[in-house]
Design an enzyme around this catalytic site. Sequence first.
Site, PDB file in Angstrom:
ATOM      1  N   THR A  44       0.836  -1.204   0.000  1.00 26.62           N
ATOM      2  CA  THR A  44       0.000   0.000   0.000  1.00 26.62           C
ATOM      3  C   THR A  44       0.869   1.251   0.000  1.00 26.62           C
ATOM      4  O   THR A  44       0.791   2.060  -0.902  1.00 26.62           O
ATOM      5  CB  THR A  44      -0.996   0.087   1.164  1.00 26.62           C
ATOM      6  OG1 THR A  44      -1.926  -0.989   1.104  1.00 26.62           O
ATOM      7  CG2 THR A  44      -1.809   1.391   1.070  1.00 26.62           C
ATOM      8  N   TRP A  60       0.449 -10.011   3.792  1.00 25.56           N
ATOM      9  CA  TRP A  60      -0.204  -9.438   2.616  1.00 25.56           C
ATOM     10  C   TRP A  60       0.485  -9.915   1.335  1.00 25.56           C
ATOM     11  O   TRP A  60      -0.095  -9.844   0.263  1.00 25.56           O
ATOM     12  CB  TRP A  60      -0.142  -7.919   2.664  1.00 25.56           C
ATOM     13  CG  TRP A  60      -1.255  -7.241   3.369  1.00 25.56           C
ATOM     14  CD1 TRP A  60      -2.298  -6.559   2.794  1.00 25.56           C
ATOM     15  CD2 TRP A  60      -1.458  -7.123   4.777  1.00 25.56           C
ATOM     16  NE1 TRP A  60      -3.122  -6.038   3.763  1.00 25.56           N
ATOM     17  CE2 TRP A  60      -2.631  -6.365   4.992  1.00 25.56           C
ATOM     18  CE3 TRP A  60      -0.758  -7.583   5.883  1.00 25.56           C
ATOM     19  CZ2 TRP A  60      -3.110  -6.062   6.258  1.00 25.56           C
ATOM     20  CZ3 TRP A  60      -1.229  -7.287   7.146  1.00 25.56           C
ATOM     21  CH2 TRP A  60      -2.396  -6.540   7.328  1.00 25.56           C
ATOM     22  N   ASN A 110      -7.367 -12.495   1.792  1.00 22.14           N
ATOM     23  CA  ASN A 110      -7.997 -12.873   0.527  1.00 22.14           C
ATOM     24  C   ASN A 110      -8.446 -11.677  -0.283  1.00 22.14           C
ATOM     25  O   ASN A 110      -9.594 -11.550  -0.655  1.00 22.14           O
ATOM     26  CB  ASN A 110      -9.181 -13.814   0.771  1.00 22.14           C
ATOM     27  CG  ASN A 110     -10.395 -13.074   1.313  1.00 22.14           C
ATOM     28  OD1 ASN A 110     -10.267 -12.135   2.081  1.00 22.14           O
ATOM     29  ND2 ASN A 110     -11.568 -13.491   0.908  1.00 22.14           N
ATOM     30  N   GLU A 111      -7.517 -10.782  -0.550  1.00 21.47           N
ATOM     31  CA  GLU A 111      -7.859  -9.686  -1.462  1.00 21.47           C
ATOM     32  C   GLU A 111      -8.336 -10.247  -2.801  1.00 21.47           C
ATOM     33  O   GLU A 111      -9.233  -9.721  -3.421  1.00 21.47           O
ATOM     34  CB  GLU A 111      -6.644  -8.792  -1.670  1.00 21.47           C
ATOM     35  CG  GLU A 111      -6.865  -7.636  -2.634  1.00 21.47           C
ATOM     36  CD  GLU A 111      -7.732  -6.545  -2.045  1.00 21.47           C
ATOM     37  OE1 GLU A 111      -8.175  -5.679  -2.814  1.00 21.47           O
ATOM     38  OE2 GLU A 111      -7.951  -6.547  -0.830  1.00 21.47           O
ATOM     39  N   GLU A 128     -10.134  -5.503   9.423  1.00 20.06           N
ATOM     40  CA  GLU A 128      -9.503  -4.282   8.924  1.00 20.06           C
ATOM     41  C   GLU A 128     -10.622  -3.311   8.590  1.00 20.06           C
ATOM     42  O   GLU A 128     -11.543  -3.639   7.836  1.00 20.06           O
ATOM     43  CB  GLU A 128      -8.638  -4.552   7.696  1.00 20.06           C
ATOM     44  CG  GLU A 128      -7.947  -3.286   7.169  1.00 20.06           C
ATOM     45  CD  GLU A 128      -7.063  -3.549   5.966  1.00 20.06           C
ATOM     46  OE1 GLU A 128      -6.460  -4.646   5.905  1.00 20.06           O
ATOM     47  OE2 GLU A 128      -6.982  -2.686   5.076  1.00 20.06           O
ATOM     48  N   ARG A 147     -14.694   3.988   2.894  1.00 19.69           N
ATOM     49  CA  ARG A 147     -15.400   2.895   2.233  1.00 19.69           C
ATOM     50  C   ARG A 147     -16.053   2.029   3.283  1.00 19.69           C
ATOM     51  O   ARG A 147     -15.575   1.987   4.421  1.00 19.69           O
ATOM     52  CB  ARG A 147     -14.444   2.072   1.366  1.00 19.69           C
ATOM     53  CG  ARG A 147     -13.217   1.587   2.122  1.00 19.69           C
ATOM     54  CD  ARG A 147     -12.229   0.924   1.224  1.00 19.69           C
ATOM     55  NE  ARG A 147     -10.916   0.947   1.850  1.00 19.69           N
ATOM     56  CZ  ARG A 147      -9.865   0.266   1.408  1.00 19.69           C
ATOM     57  NH1 ARG A 147      -9.963  -0.479   0.355  1.00 19.69           N
ATOM     58  NH2 ARG A 147      -8.713   0.338   2.021  1.00 19.69           N
TER      59      ARG A 147
END
Length: 663
Positions: free
Chosen positions: A90, A132, A178-179, A254, A376
């Site tokens: 990120t 990640w 699990n993006e 998260e 979001r």
Amino acid sequence: MAGRPWVLVSALLLLLSGSRGHIYPLSDEPGPGRVFDGIGGLSGGGATSRLLVNYAEPYRSQILDYLFKPNFGASLHILKVEIGGDAQTTDGTEASHMHYENDQNYFRGYEWWLMKEAKKRNPDIILMGLPWAFPGWVGNGKNWPYDFPDITAAYVVNWILGAKTYHDLDIRFVGIWNERQYDVKYIKVLRAMLDRVGLPGVRIIAADGNWDIVSSMNSDPYLYDSVDVIGAHYPGTTTVPQALKTGKKLWASEDYSTFNQEEGGGCWARILNQNYVNGHMTSTISWNLVASYYEDLPFGRCGLMTAQEPWSGNYVVSSPIWISAHTTQFAQPGWTYLQTVGHLEKGGSYVALTDGNGNLTVVIETMTHEHSACIRPPLLPYNLTAQNATFQLKGSFASVPELQVWRSRFNFKTKKPSLFQKLPPLKLVDGSLTLSLAEDEVYTLTTITSGRRGSYPEPPPSARFPKLYKDDFDLRNPPFSEPPNLADQTGVFEYFLNLSDPGPHVRTLRQVVTQRPVTWVADADQTITVIGDHQWKDLTVSCDVFMEAAQTGGVFVAARVDQGGGLVRRAKGVFFWVFSNGDFKVTSDLAGQTVLTEGQSGTGAFSWVTLTLVVKGQTASGFLDGKPLWNHTALLAPPSGWTALGTRSFELAQFDNFAVAAE
């Protein structure tokens, strides 16, 4: 009535006038709700604590106290950290404990240090890890870590064992991120391996991303038994019926990810309550813990507080710290929610928790839609107005004589917030109390008397990054593997002790990643670390460089670099490259596609040379070992940006005697 607390006066007047408002019972008679698992912060998911380690004392310890010290500030119950995978996740890369298959080092990076500092302040803090990304060897050539689940599981288990062996840290939870997609077989292999090596107490969160795994869990008993917590990222305070049917713990593992001005505090206040009221989630973890990365990277200042200036010592205790305290200082993991929780009649919500020994904590929020939207997901419209609310204590709480009162008022109209202020206690009348609730407020009513609004003297004033800066990387015993203030964006740049070099370059900076990592972010094809001030325009930057790849090697120094984080692939700037085949070129992009000038440099591998880049106005010049190599090339670069170092590809290379002089 003289001398009585104003809240009590207000409540009695409301009672006498009959303006009690809606009545909300608070009772344990229906039985307990779900067990509260705590509020936490996340260090990682993109090198978000990178600059924190470079703060001098006492400021670094003060920041840590605001985050972790019980009954002081945020007083967090949970610290979740990234299991570094050498990849951009990120805002930067975090070093892996295993760069290569035959390599193990449990002293790289700063997450070990951060976990120990958190543990010093709160011995009961819950520690979690989540990868990640993974070094390239884990994927065996593919950008996918689960084709060889035994290898991936061993990689993660080694990190957990290393935490205990080398740092005496007990990791309580490990996530399966699990993006893109989780892997059921891997989860089962990981559970079996944890049990086999004597870690049955390490619990698995899966999938640490969304609710999709629940359908597989409901049809696969072994998978069901392997997973202890279902974690969702940014769930919007809602869950799905299938997740509730599993009977497993549900977490917002998260959440938040919002700019930490007052509206960010409003987002945090709303979701801390409504994640349970709407979604039965018993833990909420903020991404990120502390905004300790360059603000011009993606998601600048999206932490519970801000600490992005180690060179000045300045930090900012932002509103989410005090909103956290409304819950964390008055309820602990293992408490239970009452079943009597919900929404207020005219908007807002309330939760109530108990330790089962007579203590009660009630948290109330009346955040308006305008002042509590998170980044979001989108927040659906709703109305909220000022209201009177009467809370009626029943069951074992009916005889509670008084409650401590803590209040936060955001005061958006006056822009003078009053956060986490202790008010006089409220005495109950027949187990009842009435509050006059305005818009954008948070209240805690509690039997706990240990709450405290901790404070330190004001930190030093904010200051820009120093215009004159140098680093020879010659620290004898560096406390961290990364030099100060460098923010790796692709690749990993570490202190290096080159015992084979008897000359002036024994201690250097080395780029160590030699294979593209397994990552969800599109890491650049070139490795790059940035440093400095994103507003820098005219400057001179120089560095000694040493290529270790014959014929194919290449290194650069750069200025006015405009992009980083997940956007680093498209970074523009002024990039001065030399190559081990004897060439050089100057490009206006990291990808090297827009060439401004090029030619012969005579450079080769395994020898030190000094690159100097001078940028002024719309022209630039380059020097090799102090002699002009190219002059006054017209620029297509952005008007400002960081300085940077890097390599042509994932390759070994060294850097020394870095210096910048900005105008």
